[in-house]
Design a protein around this motif. Structure first.
Motif, PDB file in Angstrom:
ATOM      1  N   THR A  41      16.356  -8.689  23.522  1.00  0.00           N
ATOM      2  CA  THR A  41      15.341  -9.574  24.074  1.00  0.00           C
ATOM      3  C   THR A  41      14.010  -8.865  24.294  1.00  0.00           C
ATOM      4  OG1 THR A  41      17.111 -10.763  25.213  1.00  0.00           O
ATOM      5  CG2 THR A  41      14.867 -11.224  25.918  1.00  0.00           C
ATOM      6  N   LEU A  42      14.051  -7.642  24.788  1.00  0.00           N
ATOM      7  CA  LEU A  42      12.826  -6.932  25.137  1.00  0.00           C
ATOM      8  C   LEU A  42      12.274  -6.097  23.988  1.00  0.00           C
ATOM      9  CD1 LEU A  42      13.804  -5.681  28.706  1.00  0.00           C
ATOM     10  CD2 LEU A  42      12.463  -7.700  28.102  1.00  0.00           C
ATOM     11  N   GLY A  43      13.104  -5.844  22.968  1.00  0.00           N
ATOM     12  CA  GLY A  43      12.670  -4.998  21.870  1.00  0.00           C
ATOM     13  C   GLY A  43      11.391  -5.436  21.178  1.00  0.00           C
ATOM     14  N   PRO A  44      11.158  -6.728  20.979  1.00  0.00           N
ATOM     15  CA  PRO A  44       9.912  -7.134  20.331  1.00  0.00           C
ATOM     16  C   PRO A  44       8.664  -6.814  21.137  1.00  0.00           C
ATOM     17  CG  PRO A  44      11.548  -8.886  20.203  1.00  0.00           C
ATOM     18  CD  PRO A  44      12.082  -7.866  21.156  1.00  0.00           C
ATOM     19  N   ALA A  45       8.790  -6.701  22.461  1.00  0.00           N
ATOM     20  CA  ALA A  45       7.611  -6.532  23.308  1.00  0.00           C
ATOM     21  C   ALA A  45       7.449  -5.128  23.863  1.00  0.00           C
ATOM     22  CB  ALA A  45       7.677  -7.533  24.477  1.00  0.00           C
ATOM     23  N   LEU A  46       8.550  -4.366  23.964  1.00  0.00           N
ATOM     24  CA  LEU A  46       8.512  -3.074  24.635  1.00  0.00           C
ATOM     25  C   LEU A  46       9.040  -1.976  23.725  1.00  0.00           C
ATOM     26  CD1 LEU A  46       9.949  -4.068  28.147  1.00  0.00           C
ATOM     27  CD2 LEU A  46       7.543  -3.891  27.472  1.00  0.00           C
ATOM     28  N   ARG A  47       8.615  -0.749  24.009  1.00  0.00           N
ATOM     29  CA  ARG A  47       9.092   0.429  23.291  1.00  0.00           C
ATOM     30  C   ARG A  47      10.261   1.003  24.085  1.00  0.00           C
ATOM     31  NH1 ARG A  47       2.985   2.581  23.490  1.00  0.00           N
ATOM     32  NH2 ARG A  47       3.482   2.024  25.634  1.00  0.00           N
ATOM     33  N   LEU A  48      11.441   0.994  23.479  1.00  0.00           N
ATOM     34  CA  LEU A  48      12.676   1.263  24.198  1.00  0.00           C
ATOM     35  C   LEU A  48      13.384   2.514  23.707  1.00  0.00           C
ATOM     36  CD1 LEU A  48      14.238  -2.340  24.174  1.00  0.00           C
ATOM     37  CD2 LEU A  48      12.764  -1.326  25.915  1.00  0.00           C
ATOM     38  N   GLY A  49      14.195   3.086  24.592  1.00  0.00           N
ATOM     39  CA  GLY A  49      15.175   4.097  24.262  1.00  0.00           C
ATOM     40  C   GLY A  49      16.410   3.845  25.110  1.00  0.00           C
ATOM     41  N   VAL A  50      17.583   4.263  24.630  1.00  0.00           N
ATOM     42  CA  VAL A  50      18.843   4.033  25.345  1.00  0.00           C
ATOM     43  C   VAL A  50      19.664   5.310  25.333  1.00  0.00           C
ATOM     44  CG1 VAL A  50      21.041   2.778  25.341  1.00  0.00           C
ATOM     45  CG2 VAL A  50      18.920   1.568  24.808  1.00  0.00           C
ATOM     46  N   VAL A  51      20.269   5.617  26.475  1.00  0.00           N
ATOM     47  CA  VAL A  51      21.247   6.698  26.590  1.00  0.00           C
ATOM     48  C   VAL A  51      22.549   6.088  27.081  1.00  0.00           C
ATOM     49  CG1 VAL A  51      21.857   8.865  27.738  1.00  0.00           C
ATOM     50  CG2 VAL A  51      19.467   8.412  27.112  1.00  0.00           C
ATOM     51  N   THR A  52      23.641   6.293  26.346  1.00  0.00           N
ATOM     52  CA  THR A  52      24.944   5.802  26.772  1.00  0.00           C
ATOM     53  C   THR A  52      25.806   6.954  27.262  1.00  0.00           C
ATOM     54  OG1 THR A  52      26.006   6.034  24.611  1.00  0.00           O
ATOM     55  CG2 THR A  52      24.843   3.965  25.046  1.00  0.00           C
ATOM     56  N   ASN A  53      26.764   6.637  28.116  1.00  0.00           N
ATOM     57  CA  ASN A  53      27.702   7.622  28.649  1.00  0.00           C
ATOM     58  C   ASN A  53      29.134   7.181  28.369  1.00  0.00           C
ATOM     59  OD1 ASN A  53      26.554   9.616  31.304  1.00  0.00           O
ATOM     60  ND2 ASN A  53      25.189   8.320  30.130  1.00  0.00           N
ATOM     61  N   THR A  58      31.841   8.377  21.656  1.00  0.00           N
ATOM     62  CA  THR A  58      30.480   7.826  21.574  1.00  0.00           C
ATOM     63  C   THR A  58      30.571   6.321  21.329  1.00  0.00           C
ATOM     64  OG1 THR A  58      30.366   8.288  19.190  1.00  0.00           O
ATOM     65  CG2 THR A  58      29.539   9.994  20.701  1.00  0.00           C
ATOM     66  N   GLU A  59      31.619   5.698  21.847  1.00  0.00           N
ATOM     67  CA  GLU A  59      31.933   4.308  21.517  1.00  0.00           C
ATOM     68  C   GLU A  59      30.815   3.345  21.872  1.00  0.00           C
ATOM     69  OE1 GLU A  59      35.363   0.952  22.501  1.00  0.00           O
ATOM     70  OE2 GLU A  59      35.800   3.080  22.751  1.00  0.00           O
ATOM     71  N   ASP A  60      30.233   3.496  23.060  1.00  0.00           N
ATOM     72  CA  ASP A  60      29.193   2.550  23.473  1.00  0.00           C
ATOM     73  C   ASP A  60      27.950   2.685  22.598  1.00  0.00           C
ATOM     74  OD1 ASP A  60      30.849   1.559  25.419  1.00  0.00           O
ATOM     75  OD2 ASP A  60      29.950   2.716  27.042  1.00  0.00           O
ATOM     76  N   ALA A  61      27.559   3.919  22.294  1.00  0.00           N
ATOM     77  CA  ALA A  61      26.414   4.124  21.401  1.00  0.00           C
ATOM     78  C   ALA A  61      26.710   3.562  20.015  1.00  0.00           C
ATOM     79  CB  ALA A  61      26.068   5.609  21.316  1.00  0.00           C
ATOM     80  N   ASP A  62      27.928   3.784  19.535  1.00  0.00           N
ATOM     81  CA  ASP A  62      28.307   3.267  18.217  1.00  0.00           C
ATOM     82  C   ASP A  62      28.241   1.743  18.188  1.00  0.00           C
ATOM     83  OD1 ASP A  62      28.771   5.882  17.453  1.00  0.00           O
ATOM     84  OD2 ASP A  62      30.944   5.769  17.768  1.00  0.00           O
ATOM     85  N   PHE A  63      28.676   1.108  19.273  1.00  0.00           N
ATOM     86  CA  PHE A  63      28.623  -0.356  19.354  1.00  0.00           C
ATOM     87  C   PHE A  63      27.180  -0.844  19.262  1.00  0.00           C
ATOM     88  CE2 PHE A  63      27.806  -4.090  21.968  1.00  0.00           C
ATOM     89  CZ  PHE A  63      28.674  -5.027  21.425  1.00  0.00           C
ATOM     90  N   ALA A  76      20.896   7.453  22.190  1.00  0.00           N
ATOM     91  CA  ALA A  76      21.511   8.767  22.365  1.00  0.00           C
ATOM     92  C   ALA A  76      22.826   8.619  23.107  1.00  0.00           C
ATOM     93  CB  ALA A  76      20.582   9.701  23.140  1.00  0.00           C
ATOM     94  N   ALA A  77      23.832   9.374  22.685  1.00  0.00           N
ATOM     95  CA  ALA A  77      25.158   9.313  23.309  1.00  0.00           C
ATOM     96  C   ALA A  77      25.431  10.600  24.065  1.00  0.00           C
ATOM     97  CB  ALA A  77      26.228   9.095  22.247  1.00  0.00           C
ATOM     98  N   VAL A  78      25.815  10.459  25.335  1.00  0.00           N
ATOM     99  CA  VAL A  78      26.241  11.591  26.153  1.00  0.00           C
ATOM    100  C   VAL A  78      27.744  11.496  26.365  1.00  0.00           C
ATOM    101  CG1 VAL A  78      26.128  12.644  28.456  1.00  0.00           C
ATOM    102  CG2 VAL A  78      24.031  11.856  27.329  1.00  0.00           C
ATOM    103  N   GLN A  79      28.461  12.568  26.027  1.00  0.00           N
ATOM    104  CA  GLN A  79      29.891  12.662  26.320  1.00  0.00           C
ATOM    105  C   GLN A  79      30.041  13.496  27.584  1.00  0.00           C
ATOM    106  OE1 GLN A  79      30.502  13.825  21.966  1.00  0.00           O
ATOM    107  NE2 GLN A  79      32.496  12.961  22.472  1.00  0.00           N
ATOM    108  N   THR A  80      30.398  12.835  28.663  1.00  0.00           N
ATOM    109  CA  THR A  80      30.337  13.479  29.971  1.00  0.00           C
ATOM    110  C   THR A  80      31.467  14.477  30.197  1.00  0.00           C
ATOM    111  OG1 THR A  80      31.639  11.750  31.065  1.00  0.00           O
ATOM    112  CG2 THR A  80      29.243  11.426  30.917  1.00  0.00           C
ATOM    113  N   GLY A  81      32.665  14.175  29.662  1.00  0.00           N
ATOM    114  CA  GLY A  81      33.803  15.046  29.893  1.00  0.00           C
ATOM    115  C   GLY A  81      34.245  15.101  31.343  1.00  0.00           C
ATOM    116  N   CYS A  82      33.792  14.137  32.145  1.00  0.00           N
ATOM    117  CA  CYS A  82      34.103  14.142  33.578  1.00  0.00           C
ATOM    118  C   CYS A  82      33.987  12.717  34.102  1.00  0.00           C
ATOM    119  CB  CYS A  82      33.143  15.063  34.328  1.00  0.00           C
ATOM    120  SG  CYS A  82      31.402  14.584  34.166  1.00  0.00           S
ATOM    121  N   CYS A  83      34.254  12.548  35.381  1.00  0.00           N
ATOM    122  CA  CYS A  83      34.111  11.231  35.993  1.00  0.00           C
ATOM    123  C   CYS A  83      32.696  10.705  35.759  1.00  0.00           C
ATOM    124  CB  CYS A  83      34.385  11.299  37.486  1.00  0.00           C
ATOM    125  SG  CYS A  83      36.088  11.702  37.907  1.00  0.00           S
ATOM    126  N   PRO A  84      32.551   9.436  35.404  1.00  0.00           N
ATOM    127  CA  PRO A  84      31.222   8.923  35.055  1.00  0.00           C
ATOM    128  C   PRO A  84      30.166   9.142  36.129  1.00  0.00           C
ATOM    129  CG  PRO A  84      32.908   7.377  34.383  1.00  0.00           C
ATOM    130  CD  PRO A  84      33.606   8.442  35.174  1.00  0.00           C
TER     131      PRO A  84
END
Length: 245
Positions: A41-53, A58-63, A76-84
């Motif tokens: 929704t916001l992509g046409p109007a704003l310059r965006l970036g996303v970081v998933t955890n 990297t499932e959420d980033a892949d989705f 960007a995908a972050v693999q936390t290796g720990c409690c979120p």
């Protein structure tokens, strides 16, 4: 940001950077779907970036990349290796590095969304990582969940109660959830959504858009693709806010 539960990090310097928005909530509440909706929704109007955890994948980033809601390089995908909650509140280095890397590569950006891995009702973002926070619940846990409270529910800048279309199937009373959420949130806003029925999440997108405009005004920044088409392809996806009903 109102949520400062066990936060040992100072607020990040706001000068010359995008608004950073944390999206947290339990597993399966719809955080990734909401992130996709906001990008759409916001992509046409704003310059965006996303970081998933995610903890190990990297499932959420892949989705999000597969959904085509944003230039894949801006996710960007972050693999936390720990409690979120550890990676968004206690040891924020990996997420902060990912956010700053996106801004260095694609900046100036208007908004960076940091989606937490699925966590419990205590999950809050450090002020050193996120300027504002959305906490997402869904109705499948029953209408008792909002009154259980927890810092995620009570102090997030916006509480989103998602999957309202499932309420009749699980016996959840939305009026009870609305009443109980209002009682524990001290006037902070609550929005009910069904991303399945409204894939663009227009009410949440409008709230986020207001945050971005306020941030830009407060910090003397221009924003929007009219100032930065060269930075990506996000404007190829989604629907302009002006076309929403």
């Amino acid at each position: 940001m109102g949520a400062d539960h066990d936060d040992h990090h100072p607020a990040a310097d706001p000068r010359g950077r995008a608004l950073r928005l944390g999206i947290g909530g339990p597993v399966g509440s719809g955080k990734t779907a909401l992130t996709a909706a906001l990008c759409r929704t916001l992509g046409p109007a704003l310059r965006l970036g996303v970081v998933t955890n995610d903890i190990y994948t990297t499932e959420d980033a892949d989705f999000l990349r597969a959904a085509g809601v944003l230039d894949p390089a801006r996710i960007a995908a972050v693999q936390t290796g720990c409690c979120p909650h550890t990676a968004i509140r206690d040891d924020i280095a990996a997420n902060l590095d990912a956010v700053e890397s996106l801004e260095e590569r694609f900046g100036p950006l208007d908004l960076v969304i940091v989606e937490s891995g699925g966590d419990n009702l205590t999950a809050t973002f450090s002020r050193g990582l996120a300027d504002r926070q959305i906490f997402v619940l869904d109705v499948s846990g029953g209408d008792k969940v909002p009154r259980k409270g927890g810092p995620g529910v009570t102090t997030a800048d916006l509480l989103v109660i998602n999957k309202t279309d499932l309420a009749p199937m699980v016996g959840a009373d939305l009026r009870v959830m609305d009443r109980d959420a209002a009682a524990v949130r001290d006037g902070r806003p609550v929005l009910f959504t069904s991303i399945r029925e409204e894939p663009d999440a227009p009410a949440v997108a409008e709230w986020v858009s207001g945050l971005v405009h306020a941030w830009a005004h407060e910090h003397g920044r221009t924003h929007g693709h009219e100032h930065g088409h060269e930075h990506g392809h996000a404007d190829e996806h989604g629907h302009d806010l002006a076309r929403r009903a």
